[in-house]
Write a protein that holds these residues in place. Structure first.
Motif, short mmCIF file in Angstrom:
data_model
loop_
_atom_site.label_atom_id
_atom_site.label_comp_id
_atom_site.label_asym_id
_atom_site.label_seq_id
_atom_site.Cartn_x
_atom_site.Cartn_y
_atom_site.Cartn_z
N ILE A 1 -38.70 -13.37 2.59
CA ILE A 1 -39.67 -12.76 1.66
C ILE A 1 -41.03 -12.61 2.32
N LEU A 2 -41.48 -13.62 3.04
CA LEU A 2 -42.78 -13.53 3.71
C LEU A 2 -42.78 -12.48 4.81
N THR A 3 -41.67 -12.30 5.50
CA THR A 3 -41.61 -11.28 6.53
C THR A 3 -41.69 -9.88 5.93
N THR B 1 -33.66 -12.20 13.77
CA THR B 1 -33.47 -13.62 14.08
C THR B 1 -33.07 -14.42 12.85
N LEU B 2 -33.73 -14.17 11.71
CA LEU B 2 -33.39 -14.88 10.48
C LEU B 2 -31.97 -14.58 10.03
N SER B 3 -31.54 -13.35 10.21
CA SER B 3 -30.17 -13.00 9.84
C SER B 3 -29.15 -13.73 10.70
N THR B 4 -29.45 -13.87 11.99
CA THR B 4 -28.54 -14.60 12.88
C THR B 4 -28.48 -16.08 12.53
N VAL B 5 -29.64 -16.68 12.24
CA VAL B 5 -29.68 -18.11 11.90
C VAL B 5 -28.97 -18.38 10.58
N ALA B 6 -29.08 -17.47 9.62
CA ALA B 6 -28.45 -17.66 8.32
C ALA B 6 -26.92 -17.68 8.43
N ARG B 7 -26.37 -17.01 9.41
CA ARG B 7 -24.91 -16.96 9.54
C ARG B 7 -24.34 -18.17 10.27
N THR B 8 -25.20 -18.99 10.89
CA THR B 8 -24.68 -20.14 11.62
C THR B 8 -24.08 -21.21 10.70
N SER B 9 -24.50 -21.28 9.46
CA SER B 9 -23.99 -22.28 8.52
C SER B 9 -22.82 -21.77 7.71
N PHE C 1 -28.95 -10.47 0.53
CA PHE C 1 -30.40 -10.61 0.47
C PHE C 1 -31.04 -10.35 1.83
N VAL C 2 -30.47 -10.91 2.89
CA VAL C 2 -31.04 -10.73 4.23
C VAL C 2 -30.95 -9.26 4.64
#
Length: 513
Positions: free
Chosen positions: A331-333, A364-372, A385-386
């Motif tokens: 959201i901040l981005t 980068t945020l999209s890649t990190v969100a998929r790690t979990s 959302f991403v």
């Protein structure tokens, strides 16, 4: 020795009592006419000396003592002998308690239990189930949950620590004794028949062996048997991640007999058969425990119909971690990308750098969100959302590219061919050059009449044309007029409004619908 000492003390007291009365003179026979004192037996060598018997002359003429002195000596020796007698009696009683009550009684129970077990196992065949060929064996099941967790979304499994209890009746183990229950340890487990229970959805399971095998066996005199053991199981749980991270799951623990079908073994839940310990020690870091429920099913296989028992643990995911790590940064981005709408359109380096930075941040945020998450093929709620946030950031960058392109096209004047005829084909002068002025491209050499015709009281910003006829022409009827140079002003309203509307629909839809 203590009994001899007590006997000696009694004889000594009797002799002393007789000698004392003899010393009281003629009043002895009057006061105690019926008392006769026999001569005491002789003591063995080395034992304390007792008062000897008096001769006939001594009885006639006893030593002369004063009466107060006689009474004082009498009471003094009386207190000493009584204290010694009480001490010896208490020690003797304590010795009897230790040697008899505490040693002989347990020995009797131990012998009784050993005889019972030997008689029960003398002709016992542990390869055969109870009541084989007569009726099915009924197994009553209890489960006590020590802890649950952690839950792995990537491996789609969870860990659970339980105490698994099974109760059945084996008529071959009945006995007659005052001992109604025999509580035994794991050494007895391998000597009797046990149910072949398996956990169908377990990936691996471990039983606890420290400091001794965590197993309990109890045998009642009517043949009822209780067998419990502690297990740690990694069980499979198929997570449906369409609503991740606002998802809820029911993770099962399934068990049944491995070889005995329904007509030979039946599992039943006891009342309040599934209980859970205090949840403070549970490791459900990302989940809340909502409750549990148990069911009984029948599955049909080629080997027969089997009774399958299932316990469902209802879990609800906590959003705190993903809100901090993914939602708020996204959201901040997106909001940061809107800053370019308030920067002058002539500041190309600033707006371009800001747009590219926000796009890379969202990547980068999209890649990190998929790690979990496991590599599922469907779209999750977080993916949606991403992706939408990435589209908003990318659209903000494209907005400036569009604005910059059409700003150049609108500010470049176009002259008629007749006006360009003043140039001679034999003109060998330098070709027209292009210079940058206020981030717009202008021709350095063009006809002055064209400039004045375009800018003299005419609207050069309407629909990308410098001529007034373009604004009022007949071909413009029924079309919407958009001032492309005011694209930043439109974006300042459109982007925040559309993103706010998307968030309202997204959160209401996933949280409440």
């Amino acid at each position: 020795m203590k009994r001899a000492s007590l006997h000696f003390s009694t004889q000594t007291w009797t002799a002393f009592d007789a000698g004392l009365f003899w010393s009281m003179g003629s009043s002895r026979e009057e006061a105690f006419p019926r008392v006769s004192v026999a001569t005491l037996p002789q003591q063995s060598t080395g034992s304390p000396r007792c008062p000897r018997s008096m001769s006939h002359s001594e009885r006639k003429h006893p030593p002369h003592l004063n009466m107060p002195t006689k009474l004082l000596v009498y009471f003094l020796l009386l207190s000493v002998f009584r204290a010694c007698s009480q001490t010896i009696a208490s020690e003797e009683e304590e010795y009897d308690d230790v040697t008899v009550n505490q040693m002989l009684a347990p020995k009797t129970h131990e012998t009784d239990a050993t005889q019972i077990l030997n008689n029960l196992l003398k002709e016992y065949d542990k390869k055969l189930r109870p009541d084989i060929g007569v009726k099915p064996t009924v197994i009553d099941v209890d489960i006590f949950v020590n802890s649950i967790g952690p839950v792995s979304s990537i491996n789609m499994e969870y860990q659970i620590d339980i105490i698994f209890a099974q109760t059945w009746t084996d008529s071959r183990l009945r006995y007659n004794s005052t001992m109604k229950i025999l509580t035994l340890n794991s050494n007895m487990v391998g000597l009797i028949w046990l149910p072949d229970t398996i956990f169908r959805n377990s990936k691996n399971a471990d039983s606890h062996w420290i400091t001794t095998p965590n197993q309990l066996l109890r045998i009642w005199n009517d043949g009822k048997i209780l067998y419990t053991l502690r297990l740690t199981i990694n069980a499979e749980c198929q997570l449906q991640l369409h609503n991740f991270p606002m998802d809820e799951h029911s993770c099962p623990l399934i068990f049944s007999s491995y070889g005995y079908p329904r007509d030979e073994m039946i599992y039943k839940w006891r009342k309040n058969s599934v209980e859970a310990a205090d949840q403070k020690s549970w490791r459900l870091y990302q989940f809340d425990f909502m409750g549990l429920r148990n069911t009984t099913d029948i599955i049909k296989t080629t080997a027969g119909d089997y009774v399958v028992m299932t316990v469902y643990f209802d879990l609800s995911r906590r959003m705190g971690y993903f809100t901090i790590q993914t939602y708020i940064p996204c959201i901040l981005t997106v909001v940061l990308s809107w800053v370019s709408f308030w920067i002058k359109k002539d500041a190309t380096p600033a707006r371009t750098a800001l747009g590219i930075t926000t796009v890379l941040t969202m990547t980068t945020l999209s890649t990190v969100a998929r790690t979990s998450l496991p590599r599922v093929s469907y779209v999750t709620a977080m993916d949606l959302f991403v992706t939408v946030c990435f589209l908003f950031v990318f659209a903000a960058l494209m907005e400036y590219a569009t604005l910059n392109y059409y700003s150049y096209s609108a500010r470049r004047p176009t002259c008629n061919k007749t006006k360009r005829s003043n140039y001679s084909v034999l003109d060998v002068g330098p070709p027209p050059t292009v210079i940058a002025l206020n981030n717009s491209m202008y021709w350095q050499e063009f006809d002055d009449a064209c400039i004045y015709e375009c800018l003299d009281g005419k609207d050069c910003q309407s629909f990308f044309c410098c001529y007034e006829e373009c604004k009022g022409g007949a071909w413009r009827r029924g079309r919407v007029h958009i001032d492309i140079l005011e694209l930043d002003a439109y974006s300042r309203v459109f982007f925040p409004t559309s993103f706010l509307l998307f968030n309202v629909v997204y959160w209401v839809g996933y949280l409440y619908l």
